[in-house]
Design a protein around this motif. Structure first.
Motif, PDB file in Angstrom:
ATOM      1  N   GLY A  19       0.887  -1.108  -0.527  1.00  0.00           N
ATOM      2  CA  GLY A  19      -0.036   0.295  -0.323  1.00  0.00           C
ATOM      3  C   GLY A  19       0.835   1.460  -0.113  1.00  0.00           C
ATOM      4  N   ASP A  20       1.824   1.156  -0.096  1.00  0.00           N
ATOM      5  CA  ASP A  20       2.968   1.776   0.058  1.00  0.00           C
ATOM      6  C   ASP A  20       2.760   2.901  -1.518  1.00  0.00           C
ATOM      7  N   PRO A  21       2.188   4.689  -1.059  1.00  0.00           N
ATOM      8  CA  PRO A  21       1.332   5.247  -2.446  1.00  0.00           C
ATOM      9  C   PRO A  21       3.378   5.446  -3.534  1.00  0.00           C
ATOM     10  N   GLU A  22       4.310   6.000  -2.408  1.00  0.00           N
ATOM     11  CA  GLU A  22       5.563   5.929  -3.148  1.00  0.00           C
ATOM     12  C   GLU A  22       6.191   4.722  -3.979  1.00  0.00           C
ATOM     13  N   LYS A  23       6.090   3.808  -3.558  1.00  0.00           N
ATOM     14  CA  LYS A  23       6.588   2.583  -4.602  1.00  0.00           C
ATOM     15  C   LYS A  23       5.932   1.450  -5.117  1.00  0.00           C
ATOM     16  N   LEU A  24       6.200   1.680  -6.424  1.00  0.00           N
ATOM     17  CA  LEU A  24       5.802   0.911  -8.121  1.00  0.00           C
ATOM     18  C   LEU A  24       6.869  -0.566  -7.889  1.00  0.00           C
ATOM     19  N   VAL A  25       5.068  -1.333  -8.023  1.00  0.00           N
ATOM     20  CA  VAL A  25       6.017  -2.885  -8.579  1.00  0.00           C
ATOM     21  C   VAL A  25       5.952  -3.499 -10.062  1.00  0.00           C
ATOM     22  N   LEU A  26       6.564  -3.322 -10.429  1.00  0.00           N
ATOM     23  CA  LEU A  26       7.141  -3.895 -11.750  1.00  0.00           C
ATOM     24  C   LEU A  26       6.923  -5.765 -11.462  1.00  0.00           C
ATOM     25  N   MET A  27       5.966  -5.977 -12.316  1.00  0.00           N
ATOM     26  CA  MET A  27       6.075  -7.432 -12.072  1.00  0.00           C
ATOM     27  C   MET A  27       6.128  -7.865 -13.981  1.00  0.00           C
ATOM     28  N   THR A  28       6.826  -8.441 -13.386  1.00  0.00           N
ATOM     29  CA  THR A  28       7.495  -8.645 -15.232  1.00  0.00           C
ATOM     30  C   THR A  28       7.049 -10.588 -15.467  1.00  0.00           C
ATOM     31  N   PHE A  29       6.280 -10.737 -16.052  1.00  0.00           N
ATOM     32  CA  PHE A  29       6.510 -11.887 -17.212  1.00  0.00           C
ATOM     33  C   PHE A  29       7.591 -12.818 -18.158  1.00  0.00           C
ATOM     34  N   GLN A  50      18.412   1.264 -10.563  1.00  0.00           N
ATOM     35  CA  GLN A  50      18.082   3.167 -10.367  1.00  0.00           C
ATOM     36  C   GLN A  50      17.190   3.849  -9.031  1.00  0.00           C
ATOM     37  N   TYR A  51      16.799   2.926  -9.109  1.00  0.00           N
ATOM     38  CA  TYR A  51      15.494   3.268  -8.485  1.00  0.00           C
ATOM     39  C   TYR A  51      14.923   1.921  -6.917  1.00  0.00           C
ATOM     40  N   PRO A  52      16.067   1.923  -6.100  1.00  0.00           N
ATOM     41  CA  PRO A  52      16.327   1.046  -5.642  1.00  0.00           C
ATOM     42  C   PRO A  52      14.903   1.147  -3.504  1.00  0.00           C
ATOM     43  N   ASN A  53      15.008   2.450  -3.546  1.00  0.00           N
ATOM     44  CA  ASN A  53      13.740   2.444  -3.065  1.00  0.00           C
ATOM     45  C   ASN A  53      12.455   3.575  -2.789  1.00  0.00           C
ATOM     46  N   ASN A  54      12.219   3.087  -4.719  1.00  0.00           N
ATOM     47  CA  ASN A  54      10.769   3.462  -5.269  1.00  0.00           C
ATOM     48  C   ASN A  54      10.021   2.357  -6.066  1.00  0.00           C
ATOM     49  N   ILE A  86       2.430  -2.610 -14.018  1.00  0.00           N
ATOM     50  CA  ILE A  86       2.839  -2.011 -13.465  1.00  0.00           C
ATOM     51  C   ILE A  86       1.929  -1.267 -11.938  1.00  0.00           C
ATOM     52  N   LEU A  87       2.232  -1.471 -10.379  1.00  0.00           N
ATOM     53  CA  LEU A  87       0.567  -1.577  -9.862  1.00  0.00           C
ATOM     54  C   LEU A  87       1.861  -0.348  -8.679  1.00  0.00           C
ATOM     55  N   LYS A 100      10.365  -4.358 -24.754  1.00  0.00           N
ATOM     56  CA  LYS A 100      10.322  -2.666 -24.344  1.00  0.00           C
ATOM     57  C   LYS A 100      11.803  -2.372 -24.441  1.00  0.00           C
ATOM     58  N   SER A 101      12.242  -0.639 -24.339  1.00  0.00           N
ATOM     59  CA  SER A 101      13.452  -0.250 -24.601  1.00  0.00           C
ATOM     60  C   SER A 101      13.196   0.087 -22.995  1.00  0.00           C
ATOM     61  N   GLN A 102      14.790   0.125 -22.901  1.00  0.00           N
ATOM     62  CA  GLN A 102      15.308   0.905 -21.247  1.00  0.00           C
ATOM     63  C   GLN A 102      14.170   2.220 -21.320  1.00  0.00           C
ATOM     64  N   GLU A 103      13.989   3.176 -22.487  1.00  0.00           N
ATOM     65  CA  GLU A 103      13.216   4.334 -22.509  1.00  0.00           C
ATOM     66  C   GLU A 103      12.019   4.413 -22.596  1.00  0.00           C
ATOM     67  N   GLU A 104      11.639   3.462 -23.055  1.00  0.00           N
ATOM     68  CA  GLU A 104       9.892   3.173 -23.216  1.00  0.00           C
ATOM     69  C   GLU A 104      10.060   3.061 -21.921  1.00  0.00           C
ATOM     70  N   ILE A 105      10.452   2.102 -20.779  1.00  0.00           N
ATOM     71  CA  ILE A 105       9.930   1.712 -19.554  1.00  0.00           C
ATOM     72  C   ILE A 105       9.936   2.862 -19.357  1.00  0.00           C
ATOM     73  N   SER A 106      11.300   3.789 -18.453  1.00  0.00           N
ATOM     74  CA  SER A 106      11.327   4.442 -17.818  1.00  0.00           C
ATOM     75  C   SER A 106      10.484   5.690 -18.250  1.00  0.00           C
ATOM     76  N   LYS A 107      10.459   5.698 -19.922  1.00  0.00           N
ATOM     77  CA  LYS A 107       8.711   6.726 -19.692  1.00  0.00           C
ATOM     78  C   LYS A 107       7.816   6.772 -19.094  1.00  0.00           C
ATOM     79  N   VAL A 108       7.141   5.224 -19.269  1.00  0.00           N
ATOM     80  CA  VAL A 108       6.083   5.052 -18.223  1.00  0.00           C
ATOM     81  C   VAL A 108       6.466   5.057 -16.879  1.00  0.00           C
ATOM     82  N   LEU A 109       7.171   4.776 -16.245  1.00  0.00           N
ATOM     83  CA  LEU A 109       7.704   5.086 -14.914  1.00  0.00           C
ATOM     84  C   LEU A 109       7.591   6.097 -14.511  1.00  0.00           C
TER      85      LEU A 109
END
Length: 285
Positions: A19-29, A50-54, A86-87, A100-109
């Motif tokens: 429930g941490d609003p400052e942290k994203l979960v990136l679930m990958t299949f 790059q985002y160890p805490n978020n 992304i949750l 997806k490329s790193q740039e594409e993923i970073s843009k969405v994040l």
């Protein structure tokens, strides 16, 4: 919780329901049989660093956890491998099917992560909690460079400046906080700042200043004054006192070592450190 996790039936609720609003979960299949999955895994490792805490990268291994992967695939309408979900606060907010490329993923994040200055502030607070004061100062300074008008940046940066005895910088930062943002945190920092300013005018410091004035050639008193200035957080003044000693006798006592120790104690890139390092070099060479 580590920020790179393999999902299992045992931990999935704990990981995905954060429930941490400052942290994203990136679930990958993921499947080791798919070259695109292997290539994207390296990208996700880089993002986790790059985002160890978020950011938490949660991997669903479709080869090892087939039943779990099948259940989750139905829920998200999986159509391709790899797929990223992304949750935020336990709720899916985006789905990225296919490689997806790193740039594409970073843009969405970037649409869901906190702003860059808040990420830097979070890292600064982590460094502060670990006792890494100079690292905390450097990170807060970066955040200030990104968003000078953000009251939270001003307050946290001022807090760190007070703790490392950069009193003048802290006073300037607090003075620039807008009236409407002067909350309880601001009041607490203002009180700490006044205490720090009082400590800079200790009776011992005044006594040593008077001694130096009456006997400017006494190098031992100058060294004592420098130590008192360090204790009061006046590192620039301490360097100036020791520089006076070194100009008269480069090998006097521990003056040179004390001078270098003060410079080493300052944050990387600190203007005072750079200035007094140049002054020492001019004496040596």
């Amino acid at each position: 919780m580590e920020n790179k996790i393999s999902l299992t039936p045992e931990n999935i609720q704990q990981v995905l329901a954060s429930g941490d609003p400052e942290k994203l979960v990136l679930m990958t299949f993921f499947s080791a049989q798919e070259p695109n999955c292997l290539a994207q895994a390296g990208i996700l490792d880089a993002l986790a660093q790059q985002y160890p805490n978020n950011l938490v990268v949660a991997t669903v291994d479709c080869d090892q956890q087939q039943m779990l992967a099948s259940q989750l695939a139905q829920q998200v309408g999986l159509q391709a491998l790899p797929t990223l979900v992304i949750l935020k606060g336990g709720t899916p907010v985006d789905v990225l099917p296919g490689a997806k490329s790193q740039e594409e993923i970073s843009k969405v994040l970037s649409e869901h992560l906190p702003s860059p200055e808040l990420i830097l502030l979070d890292q600064a607070k982590q460094a502060l909690a670990s006792g890494e004061l100079n690292e905390a100062f450097a990170l807060a300074k970066q955040a200030y460079g990104v968003a000078k008008e953000n009251p939270r940046v001003l307050l946290v940066f001022a807090d760190i400046c007070i703790q490392i005895k950069k009193v003048e910088e802290a006073e300037a930062l607090l003075g620039s906080v807008p009236e409407e943002a002067r909350d309880a945190y601001f009041t607490n920092l203002s009180s700490k700042l006044e205490q720090a300013k009082e400590a800079q005018e200790s009776p011992e410091l005044k006594r040593l200043l008077a001694e130096v004035e009456s006997a400017p050639g006494d190098l031992s008193v100058l060294c004592q004054l420098a130590q008192a200035q360090v204790d009061a957080g006046k590192k620039a003044e301490a360097l100036e006192s020791l520089l006076t000693v070194l100009r008269k006798d480069m090998n006097f006592g521990e003056a040179k070592k004390g001078y270098l120790d003060i410079i080493a104690s300052l944050p990387e890139g600190d203007e005072v450190a750079m200035r007094y390092r140049r002054k020492l070099y001019s004496l040596l060479y």
